[in-house]
Design a protein around this motif. Structure first.
Motif, PDB file in Angstrom:
ATOM      1  N   ALA A 117      24.471  17.671  16.225  1.00 42.43           N
ATOM      2  CA  ALA A 117      24.400  18.845  17.097  1.00 42.43           C
ATOM      3  C   ALA A 117      22.940  19.151  17.430  1.00 42.43           C
ATOM      4  CB  ALA A 117      25.054  20.041  16.421  1.00 42.43           C
ATOM      5  N   GLU A 118      22.695  19.543  18.655  1.00 41.75           N
ATOM      6  CA  GLU A 118      21.352  19.939  19.071  1.00 41.75           C
ATOM      7  C   GLU A 118      21.120  21.434  18.846  1.00 41.75           C
ATOM      8  OE1 GLU A 118      19.232  17.797  19.806  1.00 41.75           O
ATOM      9  OE2 GLU A 118      19.917  16.259  21.192  1.00 41.75           O
ATOM     10  N   GLU A 119      22.169  22.124  18.499  1.00 41.85           N
ATOM     11  CA  GLU A 119      22.096  23.560  18.260  1.00 41.85           C
ATOM     12  C   GLU A 119      23.165  23.902  17.227  1.00 41.85           C
ATOM     13  OE1 GLU A 119      24.374  25.400  21.958  1.00 41.85           O
ATOM     14  OE2 GLU A 119      23.115  23.681  22.496  1.00 41.85           O
ATOM     15  N   PRO A 120      23.045  25.020  16.518  1.00 43.56           N
ATOM     16  CA  PRO A 120      24.044  25.344  15.486  1.00 43.56           C
ATOM     17  C   PRO A 120      25.457  25.435  16.056  1.00 43.56           C
ATOM     18  CG  PRO A 120      22.093  26.715  15.236  1.00 43.56           C
ATOM     19  CD  PRO A 120      21.934  25.991  16.548  1.00 43.56           C
ATOM     20  N   VAL A 121      26.406  24.809  15.358  1.00 42.37           N
ATOM     21  CA  VAL A 121      27.819  24.839  15.754  1.00 42.37           C
ATOM     22  C   VAL A 121      28.663  25.086  14.509  1.00 42.37           C
ATOM     23  CG1 VAL A 121      27.539  23.314  17.749  1.00 42.37           C
ATOM     24  CG2 VAL A 121      28.040  22.322  15.503  1.00 42.37           C
ATOM     25  N   THR A 122      29.886  25.558  14.710  1.00 44.06           N
ATOM     26  CA  THR A 122      30.803  25.747  13.587  1.00 44.06           C
ATOM     27  C   THR A 122      31.432  24.408  13.197  1.00 44.06           C
ATOM     28  OG1 THR A 122      32.746  26.129  14.980  1.00 44.06           O
ATOM     29  CG2 THR A 122      31.377  28.061  14.443  1.00 44.06           C
ATOM     30  N   PHE A 123      31.999  24.365  11.993  1.00 45.62           N
ATOM     31  CA  PHE A 123      32.727  23.183  11.552  1.00 45.62           C
ATOM     32  C   PHE A 123      33.838  22.835  12.542  1.00 45.62           C
ATOM     33  CE2 PHE A 123      31.591  22.868   6.862  1.00 45.62           C
ATOM     34  CZ  PHE A 123      31.291  21.521   6.926  1.00 45.62           C
ATOM     35  N   TYR A 124      34.553  23.870  12.989  1.00 48.31           N
ATOM     36  CA  TYR A 124      35.711  23.623  13.854  1.00 48.31           C
ATOM     37  C   TYR A 124      35.273  23.010  15.183  1.00 48.31           C
ATOM     38  CZ  TYR A 124      40.293  24.341  15.979  1.00 48.31           C
ATOM     39  OH  TYR A 124      41.508  24.142  16.584  1.00 48.31           O
ATOM     40  N   ASP A 125      34.229  23.562  15.787  1.00 43.88           N
ATOM     41  CA  ASP A 125      33.758  23.018  17.057  1.00 43.88           C
ATOM     42  C   ASP A 125      33.254  21.586  16.882  1.00 43.88           C
ATOM     43  OD1 ASP A 125      34.410  25.283  18.451  1.00 43.88           O
ATOM     44  OD2 ASP A 125      32.389  26.145  18.397  1.00 43.88           O
ATOM     45  N   PHE A 126      32.620  21.329  15.727  1.00 43.46           N
ATOM     46  CA  PHE A 126      32.126  19.975  15.476  1.00 43.46           C
ATOM     47  C   PHE A 126      33.292  19.002  15.315  1.00 43.46           C
ATOM     48  CE2 PHE A 126      29.513  16.986  12.690  1.00 43.46           C
ATOM     49  CZ  PHE A 126      28.774  16.509  13.758  1.00 43.46           C
ATOM     50  N   ALA A 127      34.344  19.439  14.639  1.00 44.72           N
ATOM     51  CA  ALA A 127      35.530  18.596  14.490  1.00 44.72           C
ATOM     52  C   ALA A 127      36.189  18.321  15.842  1.00 44.72           C
ATOM     53  CB  ALA A 127      36.525  19.254  13.533  1.00 44.72           C
ATOM     54  N   GLY A 147      24.792  19.063   6.839  1.00 46.30           N
ATOM     55  CA  GLY A 147      24.313  20.124   7.704  1.00 46.30           C
ATOM     56  C   GLY A 147      22.954  20.590   7.218  1.00 46.30           C
ATOM     57  N   SER A 148      22.229  21.252   8.070  1.00 45.64           N
ATOM     58  CA  SER A 148      20.887  21.771   7.765  1.00 45.64           C
ATOM     59  C   SER A 148      19.851  20.661   7.654  1.00 45.64           C
ATOM     60  CB  SER A 148      20.886  22.620   6.496  1.00 45.64           C
ATOM     61  OG  SER A 148      21.734  23.738   6.651  1.00 45.64           O
ATOM     62  N   VAL A 149      20.091  19.625   6.829  1.00 43.67           N
ATOM     63  CA  VAL A 149      19.136  18.517   6.730  1.00 43.67           C
ATOM     64  C   VAL A 149      19.426  17.436   7.771  1.00 43.67           C
ATOM     65  CG1 VAL A 149      18.877  18.903   4.255  1.00 43.67           C
ATOM     66  CG2 VAL A 149      20.469  17.160   5.066  1.00 43.67           C
ATOM     67  N   SER A 150      20.413  17.648   8.620  1.00 48.71           N
ATOM     68  CA  SER A 150      20.822  16.643   9.604  1.00 48.71           C
ATOM     69  C   SER A 150      19.621  16.158  10.409  1.00 48.71           C
ATOM     70  CB  SER A 150      21.875  17.225  10.542  1.00 48.71           C
ATOM     71  OG  SER A 150      23.024  17.607   9.813  1.00 48.71           O
ATOM     72  N   SER A 151      19.447  14.831  10.445  1.00 44.71           N
ATOM     73  CA  SER A 151      18.258  14.245  11.067  1.00 44.71           C
ATOM     74  C   SER A 151      18.644  12.982  11.830  1.00 44.71           C
ATOM     75  CB  SER A 151      17.213  13.894  10.006  1.00 44.71           C
ATOM     76  OG  SER A 151      16.885  15.019   9.219  1.00 44.71           O
ATOM     77  N   LEU A 152      17.862  12.693  12.871  1.00 44.96           N
ATOM     78  CA  LEU A 152      18.141  11.546  13.739  1.00 44.96           C
ATOM     79  C   LEU A 152      16.852  10.810  14.074  1.00 44.96           C
ATOM     80  CD1 LEU A 152      20.020   9.912  15.709  1.00 44.96           C
ATOM     81  CD2 LEU A 152      19.463  11.645  17.438  1.00 44.96           C
ATOM     82  N   TYR A 153      16.921   9.478  14.019  1.00 46.94           N
ATOM     83  CA  TYR A 153      15.865   8.611  14.515  1.00 46.94           C
ATOM     84  C   TYR A 153      16.462   7.828  15.673  1.00 46.94           C
ATOM     85  CZ  TYR A 153      12.395   4.860  14.750  1.00 46.94           C
ATOM     86  OH  TYR A 153      11.437   3.963  15.184  1.00 46.94           O
ATOM     87  N   ALA A 154      16.008   8.103  16.891  1.00 45.68           N
ATOM     88  CA  ALA A 154      16.539   7.440  18.079  1.00 45.68           C
ATOM     89  C   ALA A 154      15.419   7.318  19.103  1.00 45.68           C
ATOM     90  CB  ALA A 154      17.724   8.217  18.663  1.00 45.68           C
ATOM     91  N   THR A 156      38.601  30.168  13.171  1.00 47.01           N
ATOM     92  CA  THR A 156      38.011  31.489  12.952  1.00 47.01           C
ATOM     93  C   THR A 156      36.706  31.431  12.159  1.00 47.01           C
ATOM     94  OG1 THR A 156      39.424  31.714  10.993  1.00 47.01           O
ATOM     95  CG2 THR A 156      40.229  32.693  13.058  1.00 47.01           C
ATOM     96  N   GLY A 157      36.315  30.242  11.720  1.00 46.03           N
ATOM     97  CA  GLY A 157      35.079  30.099  10.949  1.00 46.03           C
ATOM     98  C   GLY A 157      33.870  30.516  11.774  1.00 46.03           C
ATOM     99  N   THR A 158      32.914  31.163  11.121  1.00 41.09           N
ATOM    100  CA  THR A 158      31.749  31.696  11.837  1.00 41.09           C
ATOM    101  C   THR A 158      30.431  31.038  11.434  1.00 41.09           C
ATOM    102  OG1 THR A 158      31.530  33.475  10.205  1.00 41.09           O
ATOM    103  CG2 THR A 158      32.860  33.934  12.173  1.00 41.09           C
ATOM    104  N   SER A 159      30.423  30.244  10.381  1.00 41.34           N
ATOM    105  CA  SER A 159      29.183  29.609   9.931  1.00 41.34           C
ATOM    106  C   SER A 159      28.732  28.562  10.941  1.00 41.34           C
ATOM    107  CB  SER A 159      29.385  28.955   8.562  1.00 41.34           C
ATOM    108  OG  SER A 159      28.238  28.225   8.177  1.00 41.34           O
ATOM    109  N   GLU A 160      27.525  28.716  11.440  1.00 43.57           N
ATOM    110  CA  GLU A 160      26.986  27.790  12.435  1.00 43.57           C
ATOM    111  C   GLU A 160      25.737  27.110  11.886  1.00 43.57           C
ATOM    112  OE1 GLU A 160      26.352  30.128  15.940  1.00 43.57           O
ATOM    113  OE2 GLU A 160      28.410  29.795  16.645  1.00 43.57           O
ATOM    114  N   LYS A 161      25.715  25.776  11.956  1.00 45.91           N
ATOM    115  CA  LYS A 161      24.575  24.995  11.480  1.00 45.91           C
ATOM    116  C   LYS A 161      24.403  23.755  12.358  1.00 45.91           C
ATOM    117  CE  LYS A 161      25.009  26.271   6.570  1.00 45.91           C
ATOM    118  NZ  LYS A 161      23.736  27.016   6.514  1.00 45.91           N
ATOM    119  N   ILE A 162      23.207  23.161  12.270  1.00 47.71           N
ATOM    120  CA  ILE A 162      23.032  21.828  12.831  1.00 47.71           C
ATOM    121  C   ILE A 162      23.817  20.872  11.936  1.00 47.71           C
ATOM    122  CG2 ILE A 162      21.384  20.009  13.387  1.00 47.71           C
ATOM    123  CD1 ILE A 162      21.084  22.445  15.157  1.00 47.71           C
TER     124      ILE A 162
END
Length: 263
Positions: free
Chosen positions: A205-215, A232-239, A182-188
């Protein structure tokens, strides 16, 4: 006497010559190495898009990086790549590797090259890090793992590198009890899991997702029994394979994979 037009039966020498010629023809095919699968690739799961990167601790040089030889925090993938290049190595992959303070110092347990730089933090609290149970991502010689912090501290595995973060996303195949559908907070968001004790899998994540969906991505999409939230929020990738070099904000500890630079 051989009848005219009769076919001559090949001699043993003839068979050997023919086999040798066939071997020469096939040698280039046998010598051609199989194309290696890309380490990083896009992944769609449950109507959300992710980038997922996998590395094998038995073959890939997976490490944690925080500061250079002068103890100055790298702060960015670019600075890390430059330092590695000066030592003859190429950065193949990097991701922010846990939470950090204003001084870019790691929050919680941090081990680098077998030396503990920061002690574990086992306190409960309102932040994501302190949403117990949190966990530790660790790397040894040819092995790696994600473990709930109290388990890790009770019986530390042979660790060369480790970073503590939180919360755990998946614990023994179950979603963290405080991560609710039921969590609604969505972040990268980005996180890590390890399969079979050797395969480290990183996802962002390439788009904001909830904790539950990420799990759910880690448990049901990637088949991980234990998974750890990195940030979250500062999530960064070098690829480079994906054309990614996220330089969004100064970073604390980073997880990196490098290889010897090409001559």
């Amino acid at each position: 006497m051989r009848a005219r037009g009769a076919k001559r039966r090949p001699t043993a020498a003839g068979w050997l010559a023919a086999f040798g010629a066939l071997t020469v023809l096939l040698a280039p095919l046998a010598a051609a190495p199989a194309q290696a699968a890309p380490a990083c690739a896009p992944r769609d799961f449950a109507s959300a898009r992710y980038a997922v990167c996998s590395f094998d601790a038995r073959r890939d040089d997976i490490r944690l990086y925080w500061a250079d030889a002068q103890r100055k925090p790298y702060g960015s993938f670019a600075a890390l790549a430059q330092d590695l290049a000066a030592h003859g190595r190429t950065l193949r992959f990097a991701m922010n590797g846990g939470m950090f303070g204003d001084d870019l110092a790691p929050v919680g347990l941090y081990i680098e090259d077998g030396k503990r730089r920061v002690r574990a933090d086992t306190r409960a609290g309102p932040s994501n890090f302190h949403l117990l149970p949190n966990g530790v991502f660790w790397i040894g010689d040819g092995v790696a793992g994600v473990e709930e912090t109290s388990r890790y501290l009770a019986a530390p595995p042979p660790t060369r590198f480790a970073t503590q973060s939180g919360p755990m996303l998946v614990i023994d195949g179950r979603i963290h009890p405080k991560i609710l559908p039921t969590g609604t907070s969505e972040k990268i968001r980005n996180g890590v899991c390890v399969r079979d004790g050797t395969t480290a899998i990183f996802a962002i994540a390439e788009e904001p997702v909830t904790f539950y969906d990420f799990a759910l991505l880690f448990r049901d999409g990637l088949g991980c029994a234990n998974a750890l939230f990195l940030d979250g929020s500062v999530s960064s990738l070098y690829a480079p394979e994906l054309g990614r070099d996220d330089e969004l904000t100064p970073l604390g500890p980073m997880i990196g994979v490098s290889a010897p630079a090409s001559p």
